[in-house]
Design a protein around this motif. Structure first.
Motif, short mmCIF file in Angstrom:
data_model
loop_
_atom_site.label_atom_id
_atom_site.label_comp_id
_atom_site.label_asym_id
_atom_site.label_seq_id
_atom_site.Cartn_x
_atom_site.Cartn_y
_atom_site.Cartn_z
N LEU A 1 -18.93 62.79 117.05
CA LEU A 1 -20.12 62.22 117.11
C LEU A 1 -21.13 62.62 116.06
O LEU A 1 -21.70 61.77 115.45
N LEU A 2 -20.93 63.96 115.70
CA LEU A 2 -21.77 64.46 114.74
C LEU A 2 -21.42 64.12 113.24
O LEU A 2 -22.13 63.85 112.29
N ARG A 3 -19.79 64.00 113.27
CA ARG A 3 -19.25 63.60 111.85
C ARG A 3 -19.68 61.93 111.72
O ARG A 3 -20.12 61.57 110.56
N ARG A 4 -19.13 61.26 112.57
CA ARG A 4 -19.30 59.58 112.49
C ARG A 4 -20.68 59.01 112.61
O ARG A 4 -20.94 58.13 111.67
N ARG A 5 -21.41 59.53 113.44
CA ARG A 5 -22.45 58.87 113.79
C ARG A 5 -23.69 59.59 112.98
O ARG A 5 -24.64 58.59 112.67
N PHE A 6 -23.77 60.78 112.89
CA PHE A 6 -24.71 61.42 112.26
C PHE A 6 -24.62 61.98 110.94
O PHE A 6 -25.52 62.59 110.34
N GLY A 7 -23.31 61.73 110.46
CA GLY A 7 -23.20 62.21 109.07
C GLY A 7 -23.12 63.61 108.59
O GLY A 7 -23.39 64.15 107.68
N LEU A 8 -22.75 64.40 109.77
CA LEU A 8 -22.86 65.96 109.27
C LEU A 8 -21.68 66.37 108.34
O LEU A 8 -20.63 65.52 108.73
N PRO A 9 -21.62 67.23 107.68
CA PRO A 9 -20.41 67.75 107.05
C PRO A 9 -19.56 68.35 107.98
O PRO A 9 -19.86 68.61 109.10
N GLY A 10 -18.13 68.53 107.60
CA GLY A 10 -17.25 69.25 108.32
C GLY A 10 -17.63 70.58 109.17
O GLY A 10 -17.38 70.78 110.05
#
Length: 511
Positions: free
Chosen positions: A113-122
């Protein structure tokens, strides 16, 4: 004519599949490494404590799986249904293994969710999963025959689906509704999450068809369960324990004189009055519900043995508790506030008593199952019916069922690990404050996407303090949600300023 080139073309699909998998792992190499390490820790837990760990509540769940034709009066049977599904394998080890997979799945959902929806780095998304993956008490909870891990996965799954899709279809609404129904049937506290989701969707101006589909899909299984419950106990409800549990919440301060209870006219309420003054009732109200109090000799079971969770007694206890709250609102709020704040200690003070506290620690010896009375049997007998592989040992000349066997050096490793690696309550408080700051910063959009996970985390911490009593295991379901809210709040600091505008559709609207 078949050529070598054509044969090479036939071998291409497996090569492409392997290449795609390798490329995927390279993109998420940090999370893959952390997840693998967390999996190893869970394997060590299973090697050290076979087949599973036990809590006092475990036996009611097992009884529900052994006797599936009767709902529990104490708690919903959702987790018992899961045990029933796994019963053909006759293995509590498999139960524990599936729960460890659930714990890992929670981390996967948070990361995705954080990666794909909100664009956080790994690294940012991975950091948000660390508490769920490595907290020793999370590992211990996953190894218990208890509903909490399943409940956590369902709640995180609901929040993930709602936040993942800025625009919801009625079909997705129905899926979310079914997950909410499973959540409520796993733990009663799951039903208020439906209210949170509905309020959030209304704020986001989601269409009425989607919300109606979600509410209907949630209501049908819940109403069906309540009808089944009514066919057994005569009252349309999910449990016969909510009033009794609320009585426990008020037991430490309830004063029948302040409540105006007249023994001549309200005998049933008077039987629940506690003679000991509030300053002599101890730190926990559990003794006034489950057993005779050492300070007063009072028992909640004043209406007779076996009547604790009947509809009549539950209603009387609920009436008593509500009257105590209305007559002494200041005392009630003080108790709720005290229990709410207990969760934010840096340390881990012993509460509510030593026996309960130790059930959340990796044990130092084998666990002998008690022979408590259960529906159509005993607690140890039910456990052995479910898993005939549980060993029996003679203790003081009496055969006893061994529910947990320790195996070295794995057990000692986990005991030492638990002393060092844990998430302090103070850190949970900091995560909540960061999430709250994110809600306030987005006040123009009523909290934006931070609002739902933050309210869910806050509610999961507040609800037990308001309706029951503090318990350490009630902290853990709020952790992944608090991490989500904090990470979403801080995401602006993670997004590269040079990121192209074309990437916006990938992450979706964030405000």
């Amino acid at each position: 004519m078949v050529t070598v080139a054509e044969r090479a073309h036939m071998d291409t699909p497996p090569t492409d599949w392997a290449a795609r998998l390798w490329a995927f792992l390279r993109r998420h190499h940090l999370f893959a490494a952390v997840l693998s390490l967390a999996f190893v820790l869970r394997v060590v837990t299973m090697l050290g404590y076979g087949p599973a760990l036990w809590f006092n509540d475990s036996f009611e769940y097992v009884s529900g799986a052994i006797n599936p034709g009767r709902p529990s009066a104490l708690r919903p049977n959702g987790y018992s249904f899961w045990l029933l599904l796994l019963r053909p394998f006759h293995s509590f080890g498999l139960v524990a293994f599936t729960q460890h997979l659930m714990g890992l799945s929670i981390a996967v959902l948070v990361y995705a969710l954080l990666r794909r929806r909100f664009g956080l780095p790994g690294w940012g998304a991975t950091l948000a999963t660390v508490p769920v993956l490595f907290d020793a008490y999370q590992l211990q909870l996953e190894h218990l025959v208890m509903s909490d891990t399943m409940f956590m996965l369902l709640v995180v799954g609901v929040i993930t689906l709602v936040l993942w899709h800025p625009k919801m279809s009625w079909r997705l609404g129905a899926v979310i509704g079914l997950l909410l129904a499973l959540t409520a049937l796993t733990r009663s506290i799951g039903l208020p999450i439906l209210v949170l989701v509905v309020v959030y969707l209304l704020i986001k101006r989601t269409g009425w068809k989607q919300i109606a589909a979600m509410v209907t899909a949630c209501a049908l299984p819940v109403v069906g369960y309540m009808a089944w419950f009514a066919s057994t106990y005569g009252n349309f409800a999910m449990t016969n324990s909510d009033g009794a549990i609320l009585y426990m919440r008020t037991a430490l301060f309830a004063d029948c004189q302040k409540m105006g209870v007249d023994p001549r006219k309200e005998l049933e309420l008077a039987l629940l009055c506690i003679s000991a003054p509030p300053d002599r009732r101890g730190l926990s109200g559990q003794s006034f519900l489950w057993w005779a109090s050492g300070t007063s000799g009072q028992r909640f079971h004043a209406f007779g043995t076996g009547s604790t969770f009947t509809p009549q007694v539950n209603q009387t206890a609920g009436t008593f508790a509500k009257r105590a709250i209305l007559a002494q609102p200041g005392d009630y709020l003080a108790r709720v506030g005290l229990d709410f704040l207990r969760g934010f200690h840096w340390g881990r003070p012993q509460f509510p008593d030593a026996k309960t506290y130790l059930q959340y620690e990796f044990p130092f010896e084998d666990r002998v199952l008690p022979a408590w009375s259960s529906y159509k049997g005993t607690s140890d007998g039910d456990a052995r019916k479910y898993d005939p592989g549980l060993p029996i040992a003679k203790i003081d000349g009496t055969p006893k069922v061994i529910g947990t066997r320790l195996h070295e050096p794995w057990a000692t490793f986990m005991q030492d690990y638990q002393r060092v690696v844990r998430l302090p309550g103070t850190v949970i408080g900091v995560l909540l404050l960061v999430g709250l700051a994110g809600v306030v910063a987005r006040w123009r959009t009523l909290g934006g996407p931070v609002l739902l996970p933050w309210l869910a985390a806050f509610g999961l911490l507040l609800a037990p303090a308001a309706t029951a009593e503090f318990d350490y295991r009630y902290l853990l379901p709020a952790v992944p949600l608090a991490c989500l809210a904090a990470a979403i709040s801080l995401r602006q600091g993670f997004v590269r300023p040079s990121a192209p505008a074309a990437s916006a559709p990938t992450t979706g609207r964030a405000e």
